[in-house]
Design a protein around this motif. Structure first.
Motif, PDB file in Angstrom:
ATOM      1  N   ARG A  55       0.812  -1.228   0.000  1.00 43.76           N
ATOM      2  CA  ARG A  55       0.000   0.000   0.000  1.00 43.76           C
ATOM      3  C   ARG A  55       0.844   1.275   0.000  1.00 43.76           C
ATOM      4  O   ARG A  55       0.510   2.243  -0.655  1.00 43.76           O
ATOM      5  CB  ARG A  55      -0.930  -0.023   1.211  1.00 43.76           C
ATOM      6  N   LYS A  76      -9.001   2.115  -1.685  1.00 42.45           N
ATOM      7  CA  LYS A  76      -8.044   1.160  -1.130  1.00 42.45           C
ATOM      8  C   LYS A  76      -8.561   0.618   0.195  1.00 42.45           C
ATOM      9  O   LYS A  76      -9.146   1.364   0.972  1.00 42.45           O
ATOM     10  CB  LYS A  76      -6.697   1.839  -0.883  1.00 42.45           C
ATOM     11  N   CYS A  78      -7.918  -3.091   3.054  1.00 43.74           N
ATOM     12  CA  CYS A  78      -7.302  -4.382   3.337  1.00 43.74           C
ATOM     13  C   CYS A  78      -8.401  -5.350   3.768  1.00 43.74           C
ATOM     14  O   CYS A  78      -9.351  -4.950   4.445  1.00 43.74           O
ATOM     15  CB  CYS A  78      -6.245  -4.265   4.423  1.00 43.74           C
ATOM     16  N   PHE A  93      -3.968  -6.452   0.574  1.00 47.22           N
ATOM     17  CA  PHE A  93      -4.255  -5.081   0.175  1.00 47.22           C
ATOM     18  C   PHE A  93      -4.989  -5.137  -1.163  1.00 47.22           C
ATOM     19  O   PHE A  93      -4.556  -5.808  -2.093  1.00 47.22           O
ATOM     20  CB  PHE A  93      -2.948  -4.293   0.047  1.00 47.22           C
ATOM     21  N   SER A  95      -6.851  -2.655  -4.145  1.00 43.67           N
ATOM     22  CA  SER A  95      -7.067  -1.322  -4.699  1.00 43.67           C
ATOM     23  C   SER A  95      -8.002  -1.485  -5.893  1.00 43.67           C
ATOM     24  O   SER A  95      -7.756  -2.322  -6.764  1.00 43.67           O
ATOM     25  CB  SER A  95      -5.734  -0.712  -5.141  1.00 43.67           C
TER      26      SER A  95
END
Length: 127
Positions: A55, A76, A78, A93, A95
């Motif tokens: 990240r 974004k 997690c 992670f 995105s």
């Protein structure tokens, strides 16, 4: 039709499990090799998955800025893969970049911890 491109560059140089990380290696910067695909195809969605430490990594930050400059919105977060049926606890992670005007997908866990704190891999059927 909606076009989704997914990318997951090598994670070894950013994984905390790798005690010999080299964030300057060629492998660490492979994400830049995808830029031309995004410029040409202009997908409605771009999805990236990697280790949690990615990240803040320079290759990801540069990629996010690249997408922002192309007019995407970037979201974004997690997740724990166990919450989605993977038989191990592993934080990832994620995105998701969307072209402006496209909705952000809602990611809803499919599995959860049961009262004994074990991963519940089998949801009960509701008849």
């Amino acid at each position: 039709q909606i076009l989704v491109l997914q990318t997951s560059s090598p994670c070894q140089e950013f994984s905390l499990a790798n005690k010999k990380r080299n964030t300057k290696s060629v492998r660490a910067s492979l994400l830049t090799a995808t830029y031309d695909w995004y410029k040409q195809l202009k997908p409605e969605y771009v999805v990236l998955e990697n280790v949690q430490a990615y990240r803040g990594a320079k290759p990801y930050v540069d990629f996010e800025n690249f997408l922002l400059n192309l007019g995407y919105s970037v979201y974004k977060f997690c997740i724990n893969s166990a919450d989605f049926g993977v038989a191990q606890t592993r934080v990832r992670f994620i995105s998701i970049a969307t072209k402006r005007g496209y909705p952000v997908p809602i990611i809803t866990p499919t599995h959860s911890l049961n009262p004994s704190r074990q991963i519940n891999l089998f949801e009960l059927s509701k008849f």
